[in-house]
Design a protein around this motif. Structure first.
Motif, PDB file in Angstrom:
ATOM      1  N   PRO A 112      -6.730  -7.708  -4.871  1.00 17.49           N
ATOM      2  CA  PRO A 112      -7.771  -6.729  -5.191  1.00 17.49           C
ATOM      3  C   PRO A 112      -7.370  -5.325  -4.725  1.00 17.49           C
ATOM      4  O   PRO A 112      -6.801  -5.147  -3.648  1.00 17.49           O
ATOM      5  CB  PRO A 112      -8.985  -7.222  -4.392  1.00 17.49           C
ATOM      6  CG  PRO A 112      -8.685  -8.644  -4.054  1.00 17.49           C
ATOM      7  CD  PRO A 112      -7.196  -8.744  -3.962  1.00 17.49           C
ATOM      8  N   VAL A 113      -7.684  -4.333  -5.570  1.00 13.92           N
ATOM      9  CA  VAL A 113      -7.376  -2.931  -5.269  1.00 13.92           C
ATOM     10  C   VAL A 113      -8.676  -2.137  -5.281  1.00 13.92           C
ATOM     11  O   VAL A 113      -9.444  -2.209  -6.241  1.00 13.92           O
ATOM     12  CB  VAL A 113      -6.401  -2.333  -6.316  1.00 13.92           C
ATOM     13  CG1 VAL A 113      -6.107  -0.873  -6.005  1.00 13.92           C
ATOM     14  CG2 VAL A 113      -5.114  -3.142  -6.390  1.00 13.92           C
ATOM     15  N   VAL A 114      -8.912  -1.401  -4.197  1.00  5.88           N
ATOM     16  CA  VAL A 114     -10.060  -0.502  -4.108  1.00  5.88           C
ATOM     17  C   VAL A 114      -9.553   0.837  -3.595  1.00  5.88           C
ATOM     18  O   VAL A 114      -8.873   0.901  -2.561  1.00  5.88           O
ATOM     19  CB  VAL A 114     -11.159  -1.069  -3.172  1.00  5.88           C
ATOM     20  CG1 VAL A 114     -12.273  -0.050  -2.994  1.00  5.88           C
ATOM     21  CG2 VAL A 114     -11.692  -2.390  -3.693  1.00  5.88           C
ATOM     22  N   ASP A 115      -9.862   1.889  -4.318  1.00  2.00           N
ATOM     23  CA  ASP A 115      -9.424   3.243  -3.949  1.00  2.00           C
ATOM     24  C   ASP A 115      -7.922   3.308  -3.699  1.00  2.00           C
ATOM     25  O   ASP A 115      -7.456   3.933  -2.747  1.00  2.00           O
ATOM     26  CB  ASP A 115     -10.180   3.745  -2.712  1.00  2.00           C
ATOM     27  CG  ASP A 115     -11.673   3.906  -2.974  1.00  2.00           C
ATOM     28  OD1 ASP A 115     -12.038   4.236  -4.134  1.00  2.00           O
ATOM     29  OD2 ASP A 115     -12.473   3.699  -2.035  1.00  2.00           O
TER      30      ASP A 115
ATOM     31  N   HIS B 277       2.293  -3.726 -17.171  1.00  4.19           N
ATOM     32  CA  HIS B 277       2.302  -2.620 -16.202  1.00  4.19           C
ATOM     33  C   HIS B 277       3.684  -2.521 -15.542  1.00  4.19           C
ATOM     34  O   HIS B 277       3.826  -2.674 -14.327  1.00  4.19           O
ATOM     35  CB  HIS B 277       1.218  -2.814 -15.143  1.00  4.19           C
ATOM     36  CG  HIS B 277      -0.162  -2.896 -15.709  1.00  4.19           C
ATOM     37  ND1 HIS B 277      -0.828  -1.804 -16.218  1.00  4.19           N
ATOM     38  CD2 HIS B 277      -1.000  -3.958 -15.868  1.00  4.19           C
ATOM     39  CE1 HIS B 277      -2.023  -2.181 -16.655  1.00  4.19           C
ATOM     40  NE2 HIS B 277      -2.152  -3.486 -16.453  1.00  4.19           N
TER      41      HIS B 277
ATOM     42  N   PRO C 298      -4.725  -0.960 -11.697  1.00  2.00           N
ATOM     43  CA  PRO C 298      -5.967  -1.600 -12.162  1.00  2.00           C
ATOM     44  C   PRO C 298      -6.771  -2.085 -10.950  1.00  2.00           C
ATOM     45  O   PRO C 298      -6.348  -1.919  -9.803  1.00  2.00           O
ATOM     46  CB  PRO C 298      -5.455  -2.772 -13.007  1.00  2.00           C
ATOM     47  CG  PRO C 298      -4.065  -3.028 -12.531  1.00  2.00           C
ATOM     48  CD  PRO C 298      -3.528  -1.727 -12.003  1.00  2.00           C
ATOM     49  N   ASP C 299      -7.900  -2.720 -11.188  1.00  2.00           N
ATOM     50  CA  ASP C 299      -8.763  -3.203 -10.102  1.00  2.00           C
ATOM     51  C   ASP C 299      -8.125  -4.335  -9.300  1.00  2.00           C
ATOM     52  O   ASP C 299      -8.562  -4.631  -8.189  1.00  2.00           O
ATOM     53  CB  ASP C 299     -10.113  -3.684 -10.640  1.00  2.00           C
ATOM     54  CG  ASP C 299     -10.951  -2.530 -11.168  1.00  2.00           C
ATOM     55  OD1 ASP C 299     -10.690  -1.372 -10.776  1.00  2.00           O
ATOM     56  OD2 ASP C 299     -11.851  -2.797 -11.977  1.00  2.00           O
ATOM     57  N   GLU C 300      -7.133  -4.976  -9.882  1.00  2.00           N
ATOM     58  CA  GLU C 300      -6.403  -6.015  -9.171  1.00  2.00           C
ATOM     59  C   GLU C 300      -5.003  -6.105  -9.758  1.00  2.00           C
ATOM     60  O   GLU C 300      -4.781  -5.768 -10.915  1.00  2.00           O
ATOM     61  CB  GLU C 300      -7.099  -7.371  -9.242  1.00  2.00           C
ATOM     62  CG  GLU C 300      -7.131  -7.975 -10.618  1.00  2.00           C
ATOM     63  CD  GLU C 300      -7.806  -9.331 -10.651  1.00  2.00           C
ATOM     64  OE1 GLU C 300      -8.384  -9.768  -9.648  1.00  2.00           O
ATOM     65  OE2 GLU C 300      -7.750  -9.967 -11.718  1.00  2.00           O
TER      66      GLU C 300
ATOM     67  N   ARG D 101      -3.996 -12.883  -7.031  1.00  2.00           N
ATOM     68  CA  ARG D 101      -4.668 -11.649  -7.433  1.00  2.00           C
ATOM     69  C   ARG D 101      -4.902 -10.810  -6.185  1.00  2.00           C
ATOM     70  O   ARG D 101      -5.562 -11.252  -5.254  1.00  2.00           O
ATOM     71  CB  ARG D 101      -5.981 -11.959  -8.138  1.00  2.00           C
ATOM     72  CG  ARG D 101      -5.770 -12.712  -9.449  1.00  2.00           C
ATOM     73  CD  ARG D 101      -7.086 -13.095 -10.105  1.00  2.00           C
ATOM     74  NE  ARG D 101      -6.879 -13.834 -11.320  1.00  2.00           N
ATOM     75  CZ  ARG D 101      -6.793 -13.281 -12.534  1.00  2.00           C
ATOM     76  NH1 ARG D 101      -6.914 -11.985 -12.664  1.00  2.00           N
ATOM     77  NH2 ARG D 101      -6.605 -14.048 -13.592  1.00  2.00           N
TER      78      ARG D 101
ATOM     79  N   GLU E 106      -1.880   4.972 -10.961  1.00  3.08           N
ATOM     80  CA  GLU E 106      -3.267   4.515 -10.820  1.00  3.08           C
ATOM     81  C   GLU E 106      -3.295   3.022 -11.161  1.00  3.08           C
ATOM     82  O   GLU E 106      -3.094   2.639 -12.312  1.00  3.08           O
ATOM     83  CB  GLU E 106      -4.171   5.297 -11.771  1.00  3.08           C
ATOM     84  CG  GLU E 106      -5.633   4.943 -11.656  1.00  3.08           C
ATOM     85  CD  GLU E 106      -6.233   5.346 -10.316  1.00  3.08           C
ATOM     86  OE1 GLU E 106      -7.118   4.612  -9.842  1.00  3.08           O
ATOM     87  OE2 GLU E 106      -5.825   6.381  -9.755  1.00  3.08           O
TER      88      GLU E 106
ATOM     89  N   ASP F 179       0.838  -1.210   0.000  1.00  4.13           N
ATOM     90  CA  ASP F 179       0.000   0.000   0.000  1.00  4.13           C
ATOM     91  C   ASP F 179       0.871   1.257   0.000  1.00  4.13           C
ATOM     92  O   ASP F 179       0.622   2.199  -0.755  1.00  4.13           O
ATOM     93  CB  ASP F 179      -0.920   0.036   1.228  1.00  4.13           C
ATOM     94  CG  ASP F 179      -2.199  -0.747   1.041  1.00  4.13           C
ATOM     95  OD1 ASP F 179      -2.594  -1.002  -0.117  1.00  4.13           O
ATOM     96  OD2 ASP F 179      -2.810  -1.094   2.071  1.00  4.13           O
TER      97      ASP F 179
END
Length: 169
Positions: free
Chosen positions: A91-94, A148, A76-78, A89, A74, A65
């Motif tokens: 997971p990424v949120v905000d 990425h 991706p979502d994961e 995997r 920025e 983090d």
């Protein structure tokens, strides 16, 4: 501090070549690089086995983090990391890794799915070693950042630390 490091680095007399080992990212290291040139590219490595990659990545979530936040990238979502035996995997949120990695089976070409890949025996050096994603991917074809590159290099940078190899009472 800079003046002291500069004076020390410039006080070395030649005729004999001098080998300097420094700690990258330190004031002294920056001065030594400026005066003496960069340190050799070779890095010492220790073999590290990672019996449970998901558990290690879960424990590393606060570190990941912080690296993600510092990068300004920025995500991706994961974030997908394939280790040939399994896929992990995150997971990424905000912009944060919100929960433990989701473990899946083998996945051919994680790069084609937006992820990175590392052979199981190179996962320890990727997470804890002095080369990081960039250095390992240059040395081993079984480590690749996928599409990425900047994100993977930010999440898995070189880690330089002293390794305590004996017990202190």
């Amino acid at each position: 501090m800079v003046a002291a490091a500069d004076a020390l680095a410039r006080s070395v007399d030649e005729p004999e070549p001098v080998t300097v080992w420094d700690r990258p990212g330190t004031v002294g290291g920056a001065v030594v690089d400026e005066v003496c040139g960069p340190a050799p590219a070779e890095a010492e490595q220790y073999y590290v086995r990672v019996p449970d990659a998901a558990a290690l990545l879960d424990r590393m979530r606060p570190v990941l983090d912080a690296r993600l936040a510092r990068s300004g990238i920025e995500p991706p979502d994961e974030v997908l990391l394939g280790t040939f035996r399994q896929q992990l995997r995150l997971p990424v949120v905000d912009g944060r890794f919100v929960r433990e990695p989701v473990v899946g089976g083998t996945l051919q070409s994680p790069g084609a799915h937006g992820g990175a890949g590392a052979a199981p025996d190179l996962l320890g050096p990727l997470l804890l070693g002095p080369l990081g994603m960039a250095g390992l991917s240059r040395r081993h074809p079984d480590v690749y950042p996928g599409p990425h590159v900047d994100l993977m290099e930010a999440l898995f940078p070189p880690v330089r630390a002293d390794l305590l190899t004996y017990y202190l009472p």
